[in-house]
Design a protein around this motif. Structure first.
Motif, PDB file in Angstrom:
ATOM      1  N   ILE A   1      64.989 -14.653 -42.548  1.00 53.19           N
ATOM      2  CA  ILE A   1      66.356 -15.127 -42.806  1.00 53.19           C
ATOM      3  C   ILE A   1      67.290 -13.949 -43.035  1.00 53.19           C
ATOM      4  O   ILE A   1      68.421 -13.924 -42.547  1.00 53.19           O
ATOM      5  CB  ILE A   1      66.367 -16.086 -44.012  1.00 53.19           C
ATOM      6  N   GLU A   2      66.809 -12.968 -43.774  1.00 50.42           N
ATOM      7  CA  GLU A   2      67.628 -11.777 -44.053  1.00 50.42           C
ATOM      8  C   GLU A   2      67.971 -11.038 -42.767  1.00 50.42           C
ATOM      9  O   GLU A   2      69.096 -10.566 -42.583  1.00 50.42           O
ATOM     10  CB  GLU A   2      66.868 -10.850 -45.002  1.00 50.42           C
ATOM     11  N   SER A   3      67.013 -10.933 -41.867  1.00 54.62           N
ATOM     12  CA  SER A   3      67.268 -10.286 -40.579  1.00 54.62           C
ATOM     13  C   SER A   3      68.343 -11.058 -39.813  1.00 54.62           C
ATOM     14  O   SER A   3      69.258 -10.460 -39.227  1.00 54.62           O
ATOM     15  CB  SER A   3      65.979 -10.220 -39.765  1.00 54.62           C
ATOM     16  N   PHE A   4      68.232 -12.388 -39.826  1.00 54.77           N
ATOM     17  CA  PHE A   4      69.248 -13.224 -39.172  1.00 54.77           C
ATOM     18  C   PHE A   4      70.623 -13.004 -39.799  1.00 54.77           C
ATOM     19  O   PHE A   4      71.630 -12.868 -39.093  1.00 54.77           O
ATOM     20  CB  PHE A   4      68.838 -14.699 -39.285  1.00 54.77           C
ATOM     21  N   LEU A   5      70.689 -12.962 -41.127  1.00 53.20           N
ATOM     22  CA  LEU A   5      71.969 -12.789 -41.820  1.00 53.20           C
ATOM     23  C   LEU A   5      72.601 -11.432 -41.502  1.00 53.20           C
ATOM     24  O   LEU A   5      73.819 -11.326 -41.330  1.00 53.20           O
ATOM     25  CB  LEU A   5      71.767 -12.933 -43.337  1.00 53.20           C
ATOM     26  N   LYS A   6      71.773 -10.412 -41.421  1.00 57.32           N
ATOM     27  CA  LYS A   6      72.295  -9.085 -41.060  1.00 57.32           C
ATOM     28  C   LYS A   6      72.856  -9.095 -39.642  1.00 57.32           C
ATOM     29  O   LYS A   6      73.916  -8.525 -39.373  1.00 57.32           O
ATOM     30  CB  LYS A   6      71.198  -8.022 -41.189  1.00 57.32           C
TER      31      LYS A   6
ATOM     32  N   ARG B   1      69.160 -24.002 -36.373  1.00 57.75           N
ATOM     33  CA  ARG B   1      68.910 -24.425 -37.748  1.00 57.75           C
ATOM     34  C   ARG B   1      69.419 -23.377 -38.760  1.00 57.75           C
ATOM     35  O   ARG B   1      69.916 -23.722 -39.827  1.00 57.75           O
ATOM     36  CB  ARG B   1      67.416 -24.627 -37.976  1.00 57.75           C
ATOM     37  N   LEU B   2      69.254 -22.104 -38.408  1.00 60.29           N
ATOM     38  CA  LEU B   2      69.695 -21.045 -39.317  1.00 60.29           C
ATOM     39  C   LEU B   2      71.207 -21.036 -39.459  1.00 60.29           C
ATOM     40  O   LEU B   2      71.740 -20.894 -40.565  1.00 60.29           O
ATOM     41  CB  LEU B   2      69.193 -19.684 -38.818  1.00 60.29           C
TER      42      LEU B   2
ATOM     43  N   PHE C   1      68.245 -20.860 -49.514  1.00 58.03           N
ATOM     44  CA  PHE C   1      68.187 -20.915 -48.045  1.00 58.03           C
ATOM     45  C   PHE C   1      66.778 -21.322 -47.602  1.00 58.03           C
ATOM     46  O   PHE C   1      66.607 -22.225 -46.766  1.00 58.03           O
ATOM     47  CB  PHE C   1      68.562 -19.553 -47.465  1.00 58.03           C
ATOM     48  N   CYS C   2      65.761 -20.667 -48.158  1.00 63.61           N
ATOM     49  CA  CYS C   2      64.360 -20.973 -47.798  1.00 63.61           C
ATOM     50  C   CYS C   2      64.035 -22.435 -48.075  1.00 63.61           C
ATOM     51  O   CYS C   2      63.450 -23.133 -47.236  1.00 63.61           O
ATOM     52  CB  CYS C   2      63.401 -20.085 -48.596  1.00 63.61           C
ATOM     53  N   ASN C   3      64.387 -22.904 -49.254  1.00 60.69           N
ATOM     54  CA  ASN C   3      64.040 -24.273 -49.645  1.00 60.69           C
ATOM     55  C   ASN C   3      64.819 -25.309 -48.854  1.00 60.69           C
ATOM     56  O   ASN C   3      64.258 -26.339 -48.456  1.00 60.69           O
ATOM     57  CB  ASN C   3      64.271 -24.456 -51.146  1.00 60.69           C
ATOM     58  N   LEU C   4      66.093 -25.044 -48.604  1.00 58.34           N
ATOM     59  CA  LEU C   4      66.893 -25.995 -47.838  1.00 58.34           C
ATOM     60  C   LEU C   4      66.407 -26.076 -46.394  1.00 58.34           C
ATOM     61  O   LEU C   4      66.272 -27.165 -45.834  1.00 58.34           O
ATOM     62  CB  LEU C   4      68.365 -25.583 -47.880  1.00 58.34           C
ATOM     63  N   LEU C   5      66.121 -24.923 -45.794  1.00 55.00           N
ATOM     64  CA  LEU C   5      65.607 -24.913 -44.427  1.00 55.00           C
ATOM     65  C   LEU C   5      64.278 -25.663 -44.343  1.00 55.00           C
ATOM     66  O   LEU C   5      64.035 -26.431 -43.405  1.00 55.00           O
ATOM     67  CB  LEU C   5      65.436 -23.471 -43.946  1.00 55.00           C
ATOM     68  N   SER C   6      63.426 -25.454 -45.333  1.00 50.34           N
ATOM     69  CA  SER C   6      62.130 -26.128 -45.352  1.00 50.34           C
ATOM     70  C   SER C   6      62.296 -27.644 -45.448  1.00 50.34           C
ATOM     71  O   SER C   6      61.631 -28.407 -44.739  1.00 50.34           O
ATOM     72  CB  SER C   6      61.301 -25.615 -46.535  1.00 50.34           C
ATOM     73  N   ILE C   7      63.193 -28.090 -46.304  1.00 50.66           N
ATOM     74  CA  ILE C   7      63.447 -29.521 -46.461  1.00 50.66           C
ATOM     75  C   ILE C   7      63.957 -30.116 -45.152  1.00 50.66           C
ATOM     76  O   ILE C   7      63.509 -31.187 -44.711  1.00 50.66           O
ATOM     77  CB  ILE C   7      64.457 -29.757 -47.605  1.00 50.66           C
TER      78      ILE C   7
END
Length: 503
Positions: free
Chosen positions: A160-165, A189-190, A217-223
């Protein structure tokens, strides 16, 4: 048919998906810089391919259209232009749905590739997740990633961090592995999850700091991934106390959940709402907003004891008393208050600078980890201590240690009664040794034992030994090069000894 579409054919599918209307062979040949004959051959391959949840239609004079079936969820099928992109997406998907299982057939249909390609992807993923203490488990009814939720969050947060960068966000992840960093991540999705979090921050006028943002972010994406890909209930192990429906955290959660449910036409379960609520509640606690007074007082008493025992244990380990350092005690207690709350509610925040802490402050980190585990024996304060949380606590002690090492060395200048020469020597020492603090200048005949109490070194122009056991350096009033070298050697040995004693 279970064969893999080539890169150009995947691009045609992507064009048709994005267009949502008829596209002619001429338009496709122009966009792809190939002949119309090549397009016709590719279209034949695509029409023979089983495109799950889509209807492929050819119409004379209009061209081709790919129409999603009515019950297709948004973004259920994903097309990537390279195997590297697909593998990173597949890895993120498996992490997001863990410990839920998926099958080769489902993944083959999801990515428009053969099952043999997915098997090769699995082999690649197995090698990449090993350093994160995760493993890919293949059983008769499917494949899934197995490991502690914290380990899953660690790897998810890096992706996710790589995507955000790449998206231009000013977050800083210091250790993004090359196999992740080199891949351009355009997974819808991201972008959607990022948009939800951006909107609630704006609407509620907050700015989530990096650890909480990544955790949320991790938890919301997982849900989202679980709820849109699996109809059955899952992972109900989390148990939380009742929610405060008047709190800011509750209103933020309700707002966020409302956006997700409306966008995906889904209904989140109570446990999913709870998870998001308690992450935001933990953030609010860190931001001095939360907990009712009675709970806060009870928690504070417990945390104060944790803080007191930890500072005492660290003081014993380093051989220096930190218990009187009020700033350390207050800041550490406040941090532990939030940390205890998080860990006892299974909220595992990620620490983007953990590897830097372990590398640059290795000895302090290991010492603090040992002390925290000793103080927390038999889970006295928290159920589990993560390296992420220990890393943050390490910084508080590292600051105190560095502050102790950076303090100037207090000295006494002992001289004859000549005021001029003693002050000349004093100015030269100040200019040459900025890490020396001159506590006092005393004439030899006026010296008392108490003059030595708060100094570490005596610099004398009259003798080589002080009246008590204090290191003494005999120098010339003009401070020549030999004198400077002797003082410099003492300073070097002093700080070296301090560092060994403190760590």
């Amino acid at each position: 048919m279970a064969y893999e579409l080539n890169e150009r054919q995947q691009k045609i599918l992507k064009i048709l998906q994005n267009k949502g209307d008829y596209v002619t062979a001429s338009d496709l040949s122009s966009q792809l810089s190939v002949s119309t004959k090549t397009v016709y051959r590719d279209i034949q391959k695509i029409s023979d391919y089983h495109v799950k949840n889509y209807t492929f239609t050819k119409k004379e004079n209009l061209g081709y259209i790919l129409t999603p079936n009515v019950d297709v969820e948004k973004d259920e099928q994903v097309i990537f232009s390279s195997s590297k992109e697909r593998r990173i997406n597949l890895l993120l998907y498996l992490l997001s749905i863990a410990p839920m299982k998926t099958s080769l057939l489902k993944l083959s249909e999801r990515y428009f590739v053969s099952q043999s390609s997915i098997i090769h992807d699995f082999k690649y993923i197995e090698t990449k997740i090993r350093p994160y203490n995760l493993r890919l488990v293949k059983v008769n009814d499917g494949t899934y990633i197995d490991g502690h939720q914290l380990s899953i969050n660690r790897l998810m947060s890096v992706i996710i961090e790589s995507f955000l960068k790449q998206a231009g966000d000013p977050f800083s992840q210091y250790h993004i592995p090359k196999f992740i960093e080199e891949v351009r991540n355009n997974y819808n999705r991201l972008y959607e999850t990022k948009k939800f979090l951006h909107e609630i921050q704006e609407e509620h006028e907050i700015l989530l700091d990096q650890p909480f943002y990544l955790t949320l972010f991790c938890n919301l994406l997982s849900i989202i991934e679980k709820r849109t890909n699996y109809s059955q209930d899952f992972n109900r192990k989390d148990s939380f106390k009742s929610m405060d429906k008047q709190s800011k955290a509750y209103h933020m959660t309700a707002n966020l959940v409302g956006k997700v449910e409306h966008f995906y036409s889904i209904k989140l379960e109570y446990c999913e709402f709870n998870k998001l609520y308690y992450i935001l509640k933990a953030y609010k606690l860190t931001s001095k907003f939360l907990l009712n007074k009675d709970t806060e007082d009870l928690m504070n008493e417990k945390v104060k004891l944790f803080s007191k025992q930890l500072v005492k244990k660290v003081s014993e380990e380093i051989g220096h008393n930190l218990e009187e350092e009020e700033l350390l005690r207050d800041q550490l207690t406040y941090h532990l208050h939030s940390m205890v709350y998080r860990l006892n509610h299974d909220i595992y925040i990620v620490n983007p600078i953990l590897e830097s802490i372990k590398t640059n402050f290795r000895d302090t980190f290991q010492m603090v980890k040992h002390c925290m585990n000793q103080v927390n024996k038999e889970r006295k304060f928290v159920k589990i201590l993560s390296d992420e949380e220990i890393g943050y606590v390490t910084l508080y002690f590292q600051i105190s240690i560095e502050d102790r090492l950076s303090k100037k060395i207090p000295i006494l200048i002992e001289c004859t009664s000549g005021i001029g020469t003693s002050h000349l020597l004093s100015e030269k020492i100040k200019k040459t040794f900025p890490n020396i603090e001159i506590k006092r200048i005393v004439a030899q005949h006026r010296l008392k034992k108490c003059d030595y109490d708060d100094v570490e070194l005596v610099i004398s122009t009259v003798k080589t030994h002080s009246i008590i056991d204090k290191p003494t350096i005999l120098v010339s009033p003009i401070l020549n090069d030999e004198d400077k070298m002797k003082i410099d050697q003492f300073v070097g040995h002093y700080y070296k000894k301090q560092k060994v004693e403190v760590i």
